[in-house]
Each structure stands twice: as C-alpha cells, then as structure tokens.
Design a protein around this motif. Structure first.
Motif, short mmCIF file in Angstrom:
data_model
loop_
_atom_site.label_atom_id
_atom_site.label_comp_id
_atom_site.label_asym_id
_atom_site.label_seq_id
_atom_site.Cartn_x
_atom_site.Cartn_y
_atom_site.Cartn_z
N PRO A 364 0.83 -1.21 0.00
CA PRO A 364 0.00 0.00 0.00
C PRO A 364 0.86 1.26 0.00
O PRO A 364 1.96 1.28 0.55
N THR A 365 0.36 2.31 -0.60
CA THR A 365 1.02 3.61 -0.58
C THR A 365 0.15 4.66 0.10
O THR A 365 0.60 5.79 0.29
N GLU A 366 -1.08 4.30 0.46
CA GLU A 366 -1.96 5.22 1.16
C GLU A 366 -2.78 4.45 2.19
O GLU A 366 -3.03 3.25 2.02
N CYS A 367 -3.16 5.14 3.26
CA CYS A 367 -4.01 4.52 4.28
C CYS A 367 -4.79 5.60 5.00
O CYS A 367 -4.42 6.78 4.96
N TYR A 368 -5.87 5.22 5.67
CA TYR A 368 -6.64 6.23 6.41
C TYR A 368 -7.33 5.57 7.60
O TYR A 368 -7.48 4.35 7.68
N VAL A 369 -7.71 6.43 8.55
CA VAL A 369 -8.45 6.02 9.74
C VAL A 369 -9.60 7.00 9.93
O VAL A 369 -9.40 8.22 9.80
N ALA A 370 -10.78 6.49 10.23
CA ALA A 370 -11.93 7.35 10.55
C ALA A 370 -12.41 6.99 11.96
O ALA A 370 -12.93 5.90 12.17
N ALA A 371 -12.21 7.90 12.91
CA ALA A 371 -12.60 7.67 14.30
C ALA A 371 -13.70 8.65 14.69
O ALA A 371 -14.10 9.51 13.90
N ASP A 372 -14.18 8.55 15.90
CA ASP A 372 -15.27 9.41 16.34
C ASP A 372 -14.85 10.88 16.44
O ASP A 372 -15.64 11.77 16.13
N ASP A 373 -13.61 11.13 16.91
CA ASP A 373 -13.20 12.52 17.16
C ASP A 373 -12.16 13.04 16.17
O ASP A 373 -11.68 14.16 16.31
N HIS A 374 -11.81 12.26 15.15
CA HIS A 374 -10.84 12.73 14.15
C HIS A 374 -10.83 11.77 12.96
O HIS A 374 -11.41 10.67 13.03
N GLU A 393 -15.53 16.19 11.17
CA GLU A 393 -16.58 16.56 10.22
C GLU A 393 -16.13 16.45 8.76
O GLU A 393 -16.97 16.49 7.85
N THR A 394 -14.83 16.32 8.51
CA THR A 394 -14.33 16.25 7.15
C THR A 394 -14.87 15.00 6.45
O THR A 394 -14.71 13.88 6.96
N PRO A 395 -15.53 15.13 5.29
CA PRO A 395 -16.05 13.94 4.59
C PRO A 395 -14.93 12.97 4.25
O PRO A 395 -13.88 13.37 3.73
N THR A 396 -15.14 11.71 4.52
CA THR A 396 -14.10 10.70 4.30
C THR A 396 -13.67 10.65 2.83
O THR A 396 -12.49 10.48 2.52
N PHE A 397 -14.60 10.81 1.91
CA PHE A 397 -14.27 10.71 0.49
C PHE A 397 -13.36 11.85 0.00
O PHE A 397 -12.79 11.76 -1.08
N THR A 398 -13.24 12.91 0.80
CA THR A 398 -12.39 14.03 0.39
C THR A 398 -10.95 13.92 0.93
O THR A 398 -10.09 14.69 0.52
N ARG A 400 -8.47 11.80 0.57
CA ARG A 400 -7.39 11.48 -0.37
C ARG A 400 -7.06 12.69 -1.24
O ARG A 400 -5.87 13.00 -1.46
N ASN A 401 -8.07 13.38 -1.71
CA ASN A 401 -7.85 14.54 -2.56
C ASN A 401 -7.12 15.65 -1.79
O ASN A 401 -6.15 16.24 -2.30
N ILE A 402 -7.54 15.91 -0.54
CA ILE A 402 -6.88 16.95 0.26
C ILE A 402 -5.44 16.56 0.55
O ILE A 402 -4.52 17.39 0.44
N ALA A 403 -5.22 15.30 0.91
CA ALA A 403 -3.86 14.85 1.24
C ALA A 403 -2.93 14.93 0.04
O ALA A 403 -1.78 15.37 0.15
N THR A 404 -3.43 14.53 -1.12
CA THR A 404 -2.60 14.58 -2.34
C THR A 404 -2.24 16.01 -2.69
O THR A 404 -1.08 16.31 -3.00
N LYS A 405 -3.21 16.91 -2.62
CA LYS A 405 -2.94 18.32 -2.92
C LYS A 405 -1.98 18.93 -1.89
O LYS A 405 -1.10 19.73 -2.24
N THR A 406 -2.13 18.53 -0.63
CA THR A 406 -1.24 19.05 0.42
C THR A 406 0.19 18.60 0.19
O THR A 406 1.13 19.39 0.34
N LEU A 407 0.38 17.33 -0.17
CA LEU A 407 1.73 16.83 -0.44
C LEU A 407 2.35 17.57 -1.62
O LEU A 407 3.52 17.99 -1.56
N ASN A 408 1.59 17.76 -2.70
CA ASN A 408 2.11 18.47 -3.86
C ASN A 408 2.44 19.91 -3.50
O ASN A 408 3.48 20.44 -3.93
N LEU A 409 1.59 20.54 -2.70
CA LEU A 409 1.81 21.93 -2.32
C LEU A 409 3.07 22.08 -1.46
O LEU A 409 3.92 22.94 -1.71
N LEU A 410 3.21 21.21 -0.46
CA LEU A 410 4.34 21.32 0.44
C LEU A 410 5.67 21.01 -0.25
O LEU A 410 6.68 21.68 -0.02
N THR A 411 5.68 20.01 -1.11
CA THR A 411 6.94 19.63 -1.75
C THR A 411 7.34 20.62 -2.85
O THR A 411 8.52 20.69 -3.22
#
Length: 416
Positions: A364-374, A393-398, A400-411
């Motif tokens: 795997p190259t990506e993973c996620y966790v959805a808990a009650d408080d984060h 409150e962040t929708p789970t389906f979003t 991956r898109n936010i993380a990918t854009k954040t990585l591209n932005l930071l690098t």
C-alpha cells in the motif's frame, strides 16, 4: 489518554539497578518488582528464548540488552505506547547514554557506583525522551526541522561561521528544531543528529556551552566538543569541534561578527516554531495536525498548529494539542508498522511489522483512519511520507484529494 512510563537501567551481569526514571503519576518500583522484571528476562535468555515485549490489560513492557552489558526495561500505560515506539525509545536511551558518557564506561563495568554517578549527567536528555513534546524525532528517527523563508541567507551565514571556527559540523536550531545545517552535519548518523538536537533542546537556556559528547556510531569512545551559542532567546547555533578553538575565542571573535547582520531573519525563525513552515502556505482548513517526512534526508516537519492558530481560537470540537499529538503518533506507528514498511538497512533498524491477512499481496502507498473525534490520512512516495489529522466533520471521500494536494503543495512550495 493519560498514563505513566517507567524506565529501568540495570547492569546485565549482576542485575544491579543503575537508575530509574519515570513520567506521569508513577511511584518508585520496589526492588522485588525490578528483580522480577529482570529475572523473567534472564530466565528466558538462559532457555535460549529472547523476550522482547509483553503486555497486560493496561501496561506494555519491553526489554533490551545492549552490548551484553546494559539492560533497559520500559513499562508504559500510555494510550499511544506501542512496541515500535518503546523499542525506538530504548535505542534512543542507550544512544543518549553513549552520547553523554561514552561507550567504554558502559561496556567495562568495573565500578558500578561511579557509573551511577556519571549517568546522572544523562537524566535531562533521557527525561526529555520520556516526555511528550513539540518534537517527534524520537519516534520517526528523523530530525525535527523548521523551514524558513530566509533559509538561503541563514545557510550562508552558518557556512562562513563554521569555517571561521575551523569546523565542518554546524547547525542553527530554534527551540530544538533544525533550521539549517552544514553538509557534514547531515552526514552524521540519523540517530546522532536527533540526539544532538534533543540534547540542546533539553538543557536549560545558556548564553554559551562547551559540552563534551561522544557520537554513538561515529565516535563512541573518543569525545568531541559541542559548542552552543544563544543568538537570541530560543535560537542557538551549534558546532562540533576538537580541542580548538576555545569557547571564549568563538564567543568574542566570531558570533557577533557573523550573526549580527542576520538578526531579523533569526527572529523570523522563532515565530515559525509552532507551525514549522511559513503560514502563507494555504493548507486546507480541516487539517489539524501534520507530519511530513523526507525519507531520503531523515528530516521531518511536525506541527499541531498547521495554520498558525492558537488553540483558544479553534472551534470547541477540535482536539486538544495533547490529544492531537497522541493521535498523530499513533497513526504514524500504525502506518509504518502495517502499511508503509521501510526496508531494513545498516543505518535504519528494521520496522516491527504486523502480518497482513492472507492474500494481501501488494504494497500500500496510502491509508486512512476514521474515528469518532478525528480522521487521518497517510501517503507514502519514494521520497516522502505525509500523515495528516483532520477534524471529524471532514467527509471521508475528500481525505485522499486533500492529502494529495497538500503533499504536492508542500513539496513544491517548501524546499524540503
């Protein structure tokens, strides 16, 4: 979430306790308990069984023997304790002991009482490794860094200062995080750089220091001198050198000459301590914790305030800084143990792996966790690992898109 940690250090051959350090609401262990913990490990060893860890309902215990001379035992009831963290903690604690007093006295235990006295010099560094802080290098084995918009100016100032001090090893540090460093400083073993920054960060503020240290991998038996100079409160420049030059010579002849012209950039660095990178970088508003690791250079950016917002200004639903820290550390442990296993090499210990279910064949190259408080999301590329914590409150389906854009932005925006 609250818990306690007990760290025991014993002479392997005799079982004599050398010291005990603790964190949280933990009492001094009676000698009978210490003896039992050491005895069960020795019994296993005599039966050709290597006992490394065990756990009860609320406590995890790890054992390690170093150089057939020093036994370290750690017990933790903290929520984010894991075999990975505790194993790296014991590695770092032994490295800290070598850093401060050298390997010879730890391997040749001729006078236990004298060794006990010498080990007191390690207590501040060891205690800092036990205490939750604004650093995460103890877990990632990477150096906590700050990205400054004035990095080029500060790098040039550091290079000429280090050369004038007849050294090749130097770094500029803000509150225990590295801003810039010389090429040879980065060539030190990753654990050595991490421990040096933690050592400086754990000491009481001082205008200057001349501190004898050993390099656990590069020079464990021959001491070097660590010189540190406070440029402004919270900002230190560090040098590794031999017998010369003297502390006074560097202080009086070089510090003001090379660092006074860049006083304003130094103050700017101090304001980046919590965020670790310029707040002008537009991160998604749902991100409440960030860990970016440069796998090739053993550096990381770690922040619980990615927007530069104080906790009092955040919505009531956002986790406390302590909880965010724990969540991010737990998610990193899960990611590198189960999903992003690093290749074992000579300079990086093998990661403790968890077995996948039968039939799980790809890496795997990506993973996620959805808990009650984060919610959390992680991405690994050849060069980087990015782990993010989001508001629940962040929708789970979003994610991956936010993380990918954040990585591209930071690098792209951050030279990291």
């Amino acid at each position: 979430m609250a818990g306690s940690v007990q760290l025991l250090c014993l002479a392997t051959n005799s079982g004599v306790p050398l010291y005990c350090r603790s964190k949280g609401e933990s009492r001094q262990l009676p000698f009978s308990v210490i003896g039992s913990l050491n005895g069960v490990h020795m019994f296993g060893s005599n039966q050709d069984v290597l006992l490394t860890s065990t756990c009860t309902d609320n406590t995890r215990v790890c054992w390690r023997v170093f150089r057939d001379s020093i036994t370290l035992i750690v017990m933790s009831s903290e929520e984010d304790a894991s075999d990975l963290y505790l194993s790296r903690l014991l590695d770092n604690v032994f490295g800290a002991m070598v850093l401060v007093i050298g390997l010879d006295d730890l391997v040749n235990l001729k006078n236990v009482e004298r060794l006990k006295r010498e080990l007191r010099a390690c207590y501040k560094l060891i205690d800092s490794l036990l205490t939750a802080s604004d650093w995460i290098g103890d877990l990632t084995l990477c150096v906590d860094c700050i990205v400054s918009p004035d990095a080029a100016i500060l790098q040039e100032a550091l290079e000429v200062f280090v050369a004038a001090a007849q050294s090749n090893f130097g770094c500029l540090m803000v509150m225990g995080k590295v801003v810039v460093a010389t090429e040879k400083w980065w060539r030190l073993a990753a654990q050595e750089v991490v421990l040096l920054t933690w050592l400086v960060g754990s000491l009481a503020p001082n205008s200057s220091r001349d501190y004898p240290i050993y390099l656990p991998q590069g020079s464990p038996t021959v001491p070097h001198r660590l010189l540190t100079f406070q440029l402004v409160p919270g900002v230190d420049v560090c040098l590794l050198c031999g017998p010369t030059p003297s502390l006074q010579q560097v202080q009086t002849e070089l510090v003001e000459r090379f660092w006074n012209p860049v006083l304003e950039p130094l103050k700017t660095c101090l304001s980046l301590h919590q965020c670790t990178f310029p707040i002008c970088i537009p991160l998604h508003h749902s991100i409440i914790g960030l860990l970016l690791i440069n796998r090739e250079q053993n550096k990381n950016l770690f922040t619980l305030q990615p927007h530069g917002v104080e906790s009092s200004q955040l919505p009531a639903t956002v986790l406390s800084p302590e909880r965010r820290r724990s969540v991010l550390r737990q998610f990193y442990t899960l990611a590198v143990s189960a999903y992003f296993p690093a290749e074992a090499s000579e300079d990086k210990p093998a990661v403790l792996l968890e077995e996948f279910h039968a039939g799980f064949t790809h890496s795997p190259t990506e993973c996620y966790v959805a808990a009650d408080d984060h919610k959390s999301y992680g991405i690994q590329t050849r060069q980087h690992q990015l782990l993010l914590t989001f508001t629940p409150e962040t929708p789970t389906f979003t994610l991956r898109n936010i993380a990918t854009k954040t990585l591209n932005l930071l690098t792209k925006e951050v030279p990291f």
